[in-house]
Write a protein that holds these residues in place. Structure first.
Motif, PDB file in Angstrom:
ATOM      1  N   GLU A 258       0.821  -1.211  -0.020  1.00 46.08           N
ATOM      2  CA  GLU A 258       0.055   0.050   0.041  1.00 46.08           C
ATOM      3  C   GLU A 258       1.060   1.338   0.085  1.00 46.08           C
ATOM      4  O   GLU A 258       0.447   2.197  -0.779  1.00 46.08           O
ATOM      5  CB  GLU A 258      -0.781  -0.155   1.198  1.00 46.08           C
ATOM      6  N   ALA A 261       2.498   1.909  -3.358  1.00 44.91           N
ATOM      7  CA  ALA A 261       1.536   2.583  -4.201  1.00 44.91           C
ATOM      8  C   ALA A 261       1.017   3.922  -4.153  1.00 44.91           C
ATOM      9  O   ALA A 261       1.228   4.609  -4.822  1.00 44.91           O
ATOM     10  CB  ALA A 261       0.218   1.649  -4.366  1.00 44.91           C
ATOM     11  N   GLN A 262       0.920   4.198  -2.860  1.00 48.79           N
ATOM     12  CA  GLN A 262       0.457   5.522  -2.420  1.00 48.79           C
ATOM     13  C   GLN A 262       1.804   6.420  -2.780  1.00 48.79           C
ATOM     14  O   GLN A 262       1.656   7.831  -3.326  1.00 48.79           O
ATOM     15  CB  GLN A 262       0.244   5.707  -0.893  1.00 48.79           C
ATOM     16  N   LEU A 290      -3.896   0.006  -6.068  1.00 43.41           N
ATOM     17  CA  LEU A 290      -4.132   0.296  -4.434  1.00 43.41           C
ATOM     18  C   LEU A 290      -5.382  -0.393  -4.193  1.00 43.41           C
ATOM     19  O   LEU A 290      -5.620  -1.060  -2.961  1.00 43.41           O
ATOM     20  CB  LEU A 290      -4.096   1.748  -4.399  1.00 43.41           C
ATOM     21  N   VAL A 299      -9.278   5.165  -0.159  1.00 37.38           N
ATOM     22  CA  VAL A 299      -8.723   4.910  -1.364  1.00 37.38           C
ATOM     23  C   VAL A 299      -9.634   4.798  -2.554  1.00 37.38           C
ATOM     24  O   VAL A 299      -9.496   5.591  -3.661  1.00 37.38           O
ATOM     25  CB  VAL A 299      -8.036   3.534  -1.366  1.00 37.38           C
TER      26      VAL A 299
END
Lengths: 376, 137
Positions: A258, A261-262, A290, A299
């Motif tokens: 996560e 990806a962020q 994500l 998200v």
């Protein structure tokens, strides 16, 4: 010297705890040793500052136990001789970090204990940063110490919990004399230096890429400036460059998580010289990634922003409709998308409703201004 | 963590109650002392849990004040008759969740009144507006 002591303090504390000192007594002893160091090192640094601190802190700890009289006599005999080769490396700080972020602690307790014991902040500083009285913070910290008292230092910790705590500290931002975001970056950097897990790099990159934008996030009057309207020349280019290097290295290890990806999304924003140049299709791809990693509705809402940019506001509204309405900024995003779709009257009403639901003053004022812009 | 204001009203709330329909002036000195001791104990327990921020009792007598134009003295109104809702005081807490804030408010509401019976008074719980999160995109 202050820098050096803040760096060494947690390491020395880690060593004492590993040698068998209980957390509270060890911390008292380290504090006393640090005070003595400030006094004694003013003229000349010892050849081995860390060894010096360990020796002095250990002696202070033993003194305190001896004065605690007969009850402890047998235990003192047991710990009198420390195991050899104790003064090792940053491992001690990291073991302490895992202890302070132990899963048995509530997030807020872990945050407080980490800032105090690993960050080396005073209780007063931690209290001020959270805008609570010092006595309250002292209680929060000592309760946390009691909770982890039974945990053995060095037992396998939970990295996910540690990362979550560091992320929370980062998001607390800057509310006083202590810059918690910078503190979170400092601790995450230490963890990344020792770590194998690419998610640590992901979190560090995420922090750096957001921290780089900090001065541009607020106007001179304190009002919030949305990403699209920020003066990108005020972003910290060096910090962005570092963040990009860190996230690329993490992604290269091919174990996506996560935070990575962020951070990848933050890097795409950082990469655009103007808001118009943002590579939204690629941002959307990362949000799809994500969304596969987490079922977080936050998200899903942010993904709807990207859908709106790629496929237009009506498609964005379709994506928002899939997200539960009680997610923060849900109404604000609907207002923005209706605004872009040209429905001024509905956008106005939604901005008014969103302002009433805002969770921060800066956000509320921003939404109120948007509503005012569309009035009439 | 999030901060909440627990507002204690003299009257008011969803149902109009007046300290369990027995105004404090009807209580015995012991009942008053027990009530105050309870409030103190709640504050101490919140402090011990690391959740206490502030508490303040307010005088029931006050006035409304407003600006009345340049060069003119402030306009005041009140004090008002005892039929009005009045804020008696507040407690400010810093807690892990809204559920925990409600639990603390309910505890405060169990303060003893006339005959040592819990008041069941309504406590208003209001979240603070906090700083915006750093990571939003």
């Amino acid at each position: 010297m202050e820098e050096l002591l803040r760096d060494l303090g947690p390491q020395v504390l880690g060593i004492l705890v590993r040698r068998g000192a209980d957390f509270a007594a060890a911390e008292d002893a380290v504090q006393e040793a640090l005070v003595e160091a400030v006094r004694r090192w003013a003229d000349e640094l010892p050849a081995e500052p860390k060894g010096w601190l360990v020796t002095v802190a250990w002696r202070k700890f033993l003194d305190a136990r001896r004065s605690d009289a007969a009850r402890l006599r047998r235990e003192v005999a047991q710990v009198e001789e420390p195991p050899p080769g104790a003064a090792e490396s940053r491992d001690d700080t990291l073991q302490l970090l895992f202890l302070c972020c132990h899963p048995t602690l509530s997030p807020a307790s872990a945050v407080a204990l980490t800032l105090r014991a690993v960050g080396g902040l005073t209780t007063r500083q931690v209290a001020r940063a959270h805008l609570v009285p010092e006595a309250t913070m002292a209680q929060r910290i000592s309760r946390a110490k009691r909770t982890v008292a039974a945990v053995q230092l060095g037992e396998p910790g939970d990295l996910a919990t540690v990362l979550k705590v560091l992320y929370l500290i980062f998001n607390e931002g800057y509310t006083g004399e202590v810059d918690l975001a910078a503190e979170a970056i400092r601790l995450t950097r230490q963890l990344a230096g020792a770590g194998e897990d690419p998610e640590v790099g992901g979190l560090l990159a995420l922090m750096l890429l957001h921290h780089a934008r900090r001065t541009a996030r607020f106007a001179a009057d304190g009002s919030l400036v949305p990403l699209a309207e920020q003066d990108r020349s005020r972003w910290d280019a060096d910090m962005i460059a570092e963040g990009v290097v860190v996230i690329q290295a993490a992604l290269a290890r091919d174990r996506l998580g996560e935070y990575q990806a962020q951070a990848a999304i933050a890097a795409l924003h950082a990469d655009a010289a103007t808001a118009e140049e943002t590579d939204w299709p690629q941002v959307l791809e990362w949000y799809d990634e994500l969304a596969r990693l987490t079922d977080s509705p936050v998200v899903a809402l942010n993904r709807a922003v990207a859908v709106g940019e790629v496929d237009g506001p009506l498609a964005g509204l379709g994506a928002v409709a899939q997200v539960p309405a009680d997610v923060p900024r849900h109404t604000a995003l609907r207002a923005y998308l209706h605004d872009r779709a040209g429905d001024r009257a509905l956008a106005h009403d939604l901005y008014v409703a969103a302002a009433a639901r805002a969770t921060s003053v800066a956000e509320r004022d921003h939404l109120t201004r948007q509503a005012a812009r569309l009035r009439g | 963590m999030a901060k909440y204001l627990l507002l204690k009203h003299y009257r008011g709330g969803p149902e109009r109650t007046d300290y369990g329909n027995a105004p404090m002036s009807d209580w015995t000195p012991e009942e008053v002392s027990d009530h105050i001791a309870f409030m103190q104990r709640v504050a101490d327990e919140l402090r011990e849990r690391g959740e206490f921020v502030d508490a303040q009792a307010l005088s029931p007598e006050g006035a409304f004040v407003r600006y009345d134009g340049p060069g003119r003295p402030p306009v005041t109104d009140g004090p008002f008759a005892e039929t009005k809702d009045l804020i008696a005081g507040w407690m400010m807490i810093d807690v892990e969740s809204v559920e925990r804030a409600h639990e603390a408010a309910a505890y405060l509401s169990s303060a003893p009144g006339k005959g040592g019976v819990p008041l069941h008074e309504w406590i208003e719980v209001r979240p603070f507006l906090e700083h915006p999160p750093t990571v939003t995109d």
